[in-house]
Scaffold this active site. Sequence first.
Site, PDB file in Angstrom:
ATOM      1  CE  LYS A 123      -3.480   1.468  -3.508  1.00 42.06           C
ATOM      2  NZ  LYS A 123      -2.326   1.465  -2.430  1.00 42.06           N
ATOM      3  N   GLY A 125      -5.674   5.284   3.379  1.00 37.57           N
ATOM      4  CA  GLY A 125      -6.095   6.421   3.001  1.00 37.57           C
ATOM      5  C   GLY A 125      -5.114   6.645   1.642  1.00 37.57           C
ATOM      6  CG  HIS A 126      -6.212   6.682  -2.201  1.00 43.59           C
ATOM      7  ND1 HIS A 126      -5.288   5.725  -2.273  1.00 43.59           N
ATOM      8  CD2 HIS A 126      -7.446   6.122  -2.698  1.00 43.59           C
ATOM      9  CE1 HIS A 126      -5.769   4.708  -2.934  1.00 43.59           C
ATOM     10  NE2 HIS A 126      -7.084   4.668  -2.880  1.00 43.59           N
ATOM     11  CG  LEU A 149      12.295   7.820 -10.751  1.00 43.18           C
ATOM     12  CD1 LEU A 149      12.688   6.486 -10.170  1.00 43.18           C
ATOM     13  CD2 LEU A 149      12.015   7.460 -12.288  1.00 43.18           C
ATOM     14  CE  LYS A 196       1.055  11.804 -10.480  1.00 41.68           C
ATOM     15  NZ  LYS A 196       2.382  12.402 -10.577  1.00 41.68           N
ATOM     16  CB  THR A 233      -5.589   6.335   7.954  1.00 44.31           C
ATOM     17  OG1 THR A 233      -6.053   6.229   6.451  1.00 44.31           O
ATOM     18  CG2 THR A 233      -6.773   6.364   8.818  1.00 44.31           C
ATOM     19  N   GLY A 261       6.469  13.621  -9.362  1.00 41.27           N
ATOM     20  CA  GLY A 261       5.972  14.390  -8.329  1.00 41.27           C
ATOM     21  C   GLY A 261       4.512  14.103  -8.001  1.00 41.27           C
ATOM     22  N   GLY A 279       0.837  -1.293   0.088  1.00 41.65           N
ATOM     23  CA  GLY A 279       0.041  -0.141   0.151  1.00 41.65           C
ATOM     24  C   GLY A 279       0.879   1.342  -0.075  1.00 41.65           C
ATOM     25  CG  ASP A 280       0.855   3.687   2.457  1.00 45.89           C
ATOM     26  OD1 ASP A 280      -0.228   4.029   2.293  1.00 45.89           O
ATOM     27  OD2 ASP A 280       1.447   2.805   3.388  1.00 45.89           O
TER      28      ASP A 280
HETATM   29  P1  GDP Z   1      -1.761   5.476  -1.701  1.00 46.79           P
HETATM   30  O1  GDP Z   1      -2.572   5.080  -0.674  1.00 46.79           O
HETATM   31  O2  GDP Z   1      -1.310   4.178  -2.748  1.00 46.79           O
HETATM   32  O3  GDP Z   1      -2.383   6.518  -2.643  1.00 46.79           O
HETATM   33  O4  GDP Z   1      -0.570   6.302  -1.521  1.00 46.79           O
HETATM   34  P2  GDP Z   1      -0.474   7.578  -0.614  1.00 46.79           P
HETATM   35  O5  GDP Z   1      -1.595   8.399  -0.429  1.00 46.79           O
HETATM   36  O6  GDP Z   1       0.035   7.349   0.666  1.00 46.79           O
HETATM   37  O7  GDP Z   1       0.363   8.589  -1.640  1.00 46.79           O
HETATM   38  C1  GDP Z   1       1.654   8.485  -1.361  1.00 46.79           C
HETATM   39  C2  GDP Z   1       2.234   9.933  -1.247  1.00 46.79           C
HETATM   40  O8  GDP Z   1       2.929  10.339  -2.185  1.00 46.79           O
HETATM   41  C3  GDP Z   1       1.302  11.012  -1.310  1.00 46.79           C
HETATM   42  O9  GDP Z   1       1.446  12.131  -0.323  1.00 46.79           O
HETATM   43  C4  GDP Z   1       1.281  11.578  -2.767  1.00 46.79           C
HETATM   44  O10 GDP Z   1       0.792  13.175  -2.771  1.00 46.79           O
HETATM   45  C5  GDP Z   1       2.780  11.333  -3.021  1.00 46.79           C
HETATM   46  N1  GDP Z   1       2.921  11.138  -4.414  1.00 46.79           N
HETATM   47  C6  GDP Z   1       2.501  10.383  -5.234  1.00 46.79           C
HETATM   48  N2  GDP Z   1       3.154  10.324  -6.197  1.00 46.79           N
HETATM   49  C7  GDP Z   1       4.253  11.023  -6.078  1.00 46.79           C
HETATM   50  C8  GDP Z   1       5.414  11.274  -6.899  1.00 46.79           C
HETATM   51  O11 GDP Z   1       5.700  10.688  -7.830  1.00 46.79           O
HETATM   52  N3  GDP Z   1       6.368  11.996  -6.325  1.00 46.79           N
HETATM   53  C9  GDP Z   1       6.350  12.540  -4.992  1.00 46.79           C
HETATM   54  N4  GDP Z   1       7.391  13.263  -4.539  1.00 46.79           N
HETATM   55  N5  GDP Z   1       5.162  12.230  -4.215  1.00 46.79           N
HETATM   56  C10 GDP Z   1       4.092  11.616  -4.834  1.00 46.79           C
END
Ligand code: GDP
Length: 430
Positions: free
Chosen positions: A15, A39-40, A333, A17, A301, A415, A11-12
């Site tokens: 996803k 959470g996302h 990345l 984005k 969360t 990003g 997880g995390d």
């Molecule tokens: P999810 O549960 O899989 O959606 O993951 P998260 O909500 O924990 O998302 C991971 C974090 O990384 C969030 O704070 C996003 O805004 C951030 N994020 C997503 N893609 C990127 C990326 O390519 N680069 C950076 N620096 N942050 C990212």
Amino acid sequence: MVKAVVGANWGDEGKGKITDMLAEKADIIIRFQGGANAGHTIVNDYGKFALHTLPSGVFYGHTTSIIGNGVALNIPVLFEEIKSITDRDVPMPKLLVSDRAQIVMPYHILFDQYEEERLGGKSFGSTKSGIAPFYSDKYAKIGFQVSELFDEERLKEKVFRTVEMKNVLLEHLYHKPLLNSEEMLETLHGYREMIAPYVCDVSAYLDKALKENKTILLEGQLGTLKDPDHGIYPMVTSSSTLAAYGAIGAGLPPYEIKEIYTVCKAYSSAVGAGAFVSEIFGEEADELRRRGGDGGEYGATTGRPRRMGWFDCVASKYGCRLQGTTDVAFTVLDVLGYLDEIPVCVGYEIDGEVTMDFPVTAKLEKAKPVLETLPGWKCDIRGIRNYEDLPENCRKYVEFIEEQIGYPVTMISNGPSRSDIIYRESPFKK
Ligand code: GDP
């Protein structure tokens, strides 16, 4: 046509984005499993949001957001979440809730807390959102479907019967205050009022949508390694995190799922207990945690600091295979730009033998990482939009991992914002 966005690991992976991006071109976005325990994080024109229950499509005017039957529905949490976005000027989303979704009851949350307390040091590191007690009751056939709120006779009888049973455990196992059936019934009447405008026969709705050639996006929570069957049991979640389960948790034919986007993060992170072979510690981990994600690797969360590690090709290859991946979305990345060298886990050594096959839990606990070190690229890659414009060592990192896991990386996220994305032709024939 149906697409799914799922995670390859713990997880995390980012996803939220990727779902948000694919949602732009979708008509319907569905949550099909899990609850408000994870959470996302989504960054868009309205700001930065952490969603726990609402599908990621809620920020678009043209989409319908659906809570599928496979979800653990916490009705007050859903309503707080709707309020938290509409309070920040996001228009009220078009929302439907399956009449077959089951309800997280107040006692599920209590039992989650009491059980973690009882287990003490042997606990599962639950987020205490009631998810495990909820799914236990669902499969023990004493859960409450949304539709049952609208049948007073049945509801009353079932509340009294269930409370009686729960009270035995509360009194004799947990030594905690007992539940009151009348109060429970009142609470459910409140839930009924909240949810009534959104209740829908979702599988019939989707059947019609498919006939009208709508694009449907299944939004997964957590990742393969948290799947109760294929993950690191028992340190898993209580509902299937696999794209295949999307067919069941939404109510669609499995053969309609044509594209499966499996999200892999460029390094590893995990929350909760359980084997984590490529885990790193100390200052090395602290620095990656601080620089990771968008403002550090802390639970969306719970705010808990995440455990950190290098990219794990063994776990990710397995994670992608079980998802039935058509496309890998490789995320975050940009964060690795500070490293001179980047270790990657390319095998597990178990009892003196090296394997690329992800093992069952007992063996996993004995695994030691076999690391290979790749050169870093030592610069900021945010803002780059074409794959060819990435530094050579950065491309080599992507291609090395792609080769190891055996699934095509067609999206690279560099990003947190929606525009930080690089599309790439699949080097493999799909
Ligand atoms: P999810 O549960 O899989 O959606 O993951 P998260 O909500 O924990 O998302 C991971 C974090 O990384 C969030 O704070 C996003 O805004 C951030 N994020 C997503 N893609 C990127 C990326 O390519 N680069 C950076 N620096 N942050 C990212």
